[in-house]
Scaffold this motif. Structure first.
Motif, PDB file in Angstrom:
ATOM      1  N   GLU A  48       0.532  -1.567   0.608  1.00  0.00           N
ATOM      2  CA  GLU A  48      -0.025   0.433  -0.053  1.00  0.00           C
ATOM      3  C   GLU A  48       0.632   1.018   0.345  1.00  0.00           C
ATOM      4  O   GLU A  48       0.035   2.779   0.048  1.00  0.00           O
ATOM      5  CB  GLU A  48      -0.694   0.252   0.899  1.00  0.00           C
ATOM      6  CG  GLU A  48      -1.765  -0.851   0.980  1.00  0.00           C
ATOM      7  CD  GLU A  48      -2.584  -0.796   0.119  1.00  0.00           C
ATOM      8  OE1 GLU A  48      -3.179   0.057  -0.343  1.00  0.00           O
ATOM      9  OE2 GLU A  48      -3.014  -2.225  -0.415  1.00  0.00           O
ATOM     10  N   LEU A  95       0.425   5.383   3.200  1.00  0.00           N
ATOM     11  CA  LEU A  95      -0.698   5.656   3.088  1.00  0.00           C
ATOM     12  C   LEU A  95      -1.236   8.041   2.507  1.00  0.00           C
ATOM     13  O   LEU A  95      -0.245   8.482   3.177  1.00  0.00           O
ATOM     14  CB  LEU A  95      -1.742   5.812   4.459  1.00  0.00           C
ATOM     15  CG  LEU A  95      -1.601   4.549   4.902  1.00  0.00           C
ATOM     16  CD1 LEU A  95      -2.076   4.641   6.263  1.00  0.00           C
ATOM     17  CD2 LEU A  95      -2.801   4.206   3.804  1.00  0.00           C
ATOM     18  N   ASN A 144      -8.919  10.689   2.697  1.00  0.00           N
ATOM     19  CA  ASN A 144      -8.746  10.335   1.888  1.00  0.00           C
ATOM     20  C   ASN A 144      -7.878   8.504   2.489  1.00  0.00           C
ATOM     21  O   ASN A 144      -7.999   7.573   2.055  1.00  0.00           O
ATOM     22  CB  ASN A 144      -7.883  10.492   0.975  1.00  0.00           C
ATOM     23  CG  ASN A 144      -8.184  11.389  -0.134  1.00  0.00           C
ATOM     24  OD1 ASN A 144      -9.485  11.527  -0.374  1.00  0.00           O
ATOM     25  ND2 ASN A 144      -7.296  12.863   0.168  1.00  0.00           N
ATOM     26  N   ARG A 145      -7.478   8.731   3.361  1.00  0.00           N
ATOM     27  CA  ARG A 145      -6.903   8.295   4.730  1.00  0.00           C
ATOM     28  C   ARG A 145      -8.061   7.017   4.868  1.00  0.00           C
ATOM     29  O   ARG A 145      -7.532   5.960   5.291  1.00  0.00           O
ATOM     30  CB  ARG A 145      -5.716   8.603   5.669  1.00  0.00           C
ATOM     31  CG  ARG A 145      -4.890   9.180   5.164  1.00  0.00           C
ATOM     32  CD  ARG A 145      -4.104   9.913   6.125  1.00  0.00           C
ATOM     33  NE  ARG A 145      -3.493   9.146   8.175  1.00  0.00           N
ATOM     34  CZ  ARG A 145      -2.623   8.723   8.041  1.00  0.00           C
ATOM     35  NH1 ARG A 145      -1.729   8.527   6.834  1.00  0.00           N
ATOM     36  NH2 ARG A 145      -2.160   7.929   8.993  1.00  0.00           N
ATOM     37  N   GLN A 193      -9.115   5.407   2.213  1.00  0.00           N
ATOM     38  CA  GLN A 193      -7.977   3.287   2.260  1.00  0.00           C
ATOM     39  C   GLN A 193      -7.836   2.614   2.529  1.00  0.00           C
ATOM     40  O   GLN A 193      -8.223   1.257   2.030  1.00  0.00           O
ATOM     41  CB  GLN A 193      -7.190   4.005   1.411  1.00  0.00           C
ATOM     42  CG  GLN A 193      -5.571   3.237   0.990  1.00  0.00           C
ATOM     43  CD  GLN A 193      -4.303   3.624   0.613  1.00  0.00           C
ATOM     44  OE1 GLN A 193      -3.828   5.045   0.210  1.00  0.00           O
ATOM     45  NE2 GLN A 193      -3.457   3.091   0.551  1.00  0.00           N
ATOM     46  N   SER A 249     -10.764   0.553   3.001  1.00  0.00           N
ATOM     47  CA  SER A 249     -11.436  -0.836   1.523  1.00  0.00           C
ATOM     48  C   SER A 249     -10.350  -1.755   2.040  1.00  0.00           C
ATOM     49  O   SER A 249     -10.728  -2.779   1.542  1.00  0.00           O
ATOM     50  CB  SER A 249     -10.594   0.129   0.456  1.00  0.00           C
ATOM     51  OG  SER A 249      -9.174   0.173   0.314  1.00  0.00           O
TER      52      SER A 249
END
Length: 280
Positions: free
Chosen positions: A133, A136, A142-143, A146, A149
Motif C-alpha cells: 500500500e 497512506l 482519503n486515508r 483507503q 477499502s
C-alpha cells in the motif's frame, strides 16, 4: 537506435548491498537520473565514479521525464536511481517507465534492495500473498477511505511511514483493523539501528507512546483472518498458532482466537497445551 533505461536499485542502508552488476551499470551509463543528486553523489564517491547527473523526482517529473526520454531516443543510456531502494516502487520512476514503454524505449530492471520485501520476509507474517500500500494519503478523509477499502483484506498488508507520522498511523490502523491485529514494525532496515518488532497494533501504540519514533518505518500488518463457522475449534487452534508466530503469548492468542471463533477460551488454551505436549 534508441538507448536504454536501466532501473538501478541502491542500498536502503548498508553499502555492502551494492551488487557488482549495480556498480557496473552505473559505470557504463551515459548519465544518471537521481531523486536527489546530493545523495547519489555520495554513492558514486563510494564507488569511485564520476558521472553526469540530472534530477528526477516527484516535483519535476512532468518536465524531467520527457527530457530524459528525448536523450534516450537519441541513443543515450540512463541509470535511474532513487535515494534508497528500487526505482518505480512507490516512486515517480513508474511514470518514466510508462513513458519509455509507450515510446518503445527498452527498460531493463536490475534486481536489488527493496524495503518492502526485506520487511515482509522478516515479519513472521504470511508471505504467500500480500498487498503493498506504500505511503497512506496525507488527507485524513482519503486515508480513512483507503483503510476502509482494506477492512476485509485477507492478505498481509505493507505500508511505508515516516517517523513523525507513525503514531497517527498506528491509531488509524487500530481504528481500521482493531487493536489486536498482529503486525511487524520494521525500523531502519539494514542500518546500524535496525529493529523488527513483532507485536499487535495496540502493543505498537503503547511502545511508541513511551518512545519517540526515529528512522524510516515499514509496517507489515496481518490480513483479516478467514471467517469460520462459530464453534470451529480446529480453525481456532490454527489461529492460535498463527498469532503465536506473530509474537503473541499463548494466553493472549487463545483469548483472541476464542473470541473470533466463538469457542471457550479455557478449552482452547488447554487443547493447545495438550497438542504441544503430544508433539502435534
Amino acid at each position: 537506435m534508441a538507448g536504454k533505461l536501466y532501473l538501478v536499485p541502491t542500498p536502503i542502508g548498508n553499502l555492502g548491498d551494492i551488487s557488482r552488476r549495480t556498480a557496473q551499470t552505473l559505470a557504463e551509463a551515459d548519465f544518471i537520473a537521481a531523486e536527489d543528486t546530493r545523495v547519489t553523489v555520495k554513492l558514486l564517491n563510494h564507488l569511485e565514479l564520476k558521472k553526469p547527473m540530472v534530477a528526477y523526482h516527484r516535483h519535476n517529473c512532468d518536465a524531467a521525464g520527457p527530457s530524459i526520454l528525448r536523450r534516450l531516443e537519441e541513443g543515450e543510456t540512463c541509470a535511474l536511481v532513487t535515494d534508497a531502494g528500487t526505482p518505480a516502487i512507490s516512486d515517480p520512476g513508474e511514470e518514466l517507465v510508462a513513458l519509455c514503454g509507450a515510446a518503445g524505449v527498452t527498460v531493463e530492471a536490475i534486481p536489488g534492495p527493496c524495503a518492502l520485501t526485506v520487511a515482509l520476509s522478516a515479519s513472521g507474517l504470511p508471505t504467500g500473498r500480500f498487498t503493498f500500500e506504500g505511503f497512506l494519503p496525507l488527507n485524513k478523509k482519503n486515508r480513512r477511505t483507503q483503510l476502509e477499502s482494506l477492512a476485509d483484506e485477507g492478505r498481509t498488508m505493507i505500508f511505508y511511514e515516516a517517523p513523525h507520522k507513525l503514531r497517527a498511523t498506528l491509531d488509524d490502523l487500530a481504528d481500521a483493523f482493531g487493536p489486536d491485529r498482529p503486525m511487524a514494525v520494521c525500523r531502519e532496515l539494514t542500518k546500524l539501528h535496525e529493529e523488527v518488532l513483532r507485536l499487535t497494533i495496540r502493543e505498537a501504540q503503547m511502545h511508541y507512546a513511551a518512545q519517540e519514533p526515529r528512522g524510516e518505518f515499514v509496517l507489515v500488518v496481518a490480513g483479516r483472518p478467514a471467517q469460520a463457522e462459530p464453534g470451529d475449534e480446529d480453525a481456532a487452534l490454527a489461529r492460535v498458532e498463527e498469532l503465536r508466530r506473530a509474537g503473541m503469548s499463548l494466553k493472549a492468542a487463545s483469548a483472541q482466537a476464542a473470541e473470533e471463533f466463538g469457542v471457550k477460551k479455557r478449552a482452547l488454551y488447554n487443547r493447545t497445551l495438550q497438542d504441544s505436549d503430544t508433539g502435534r
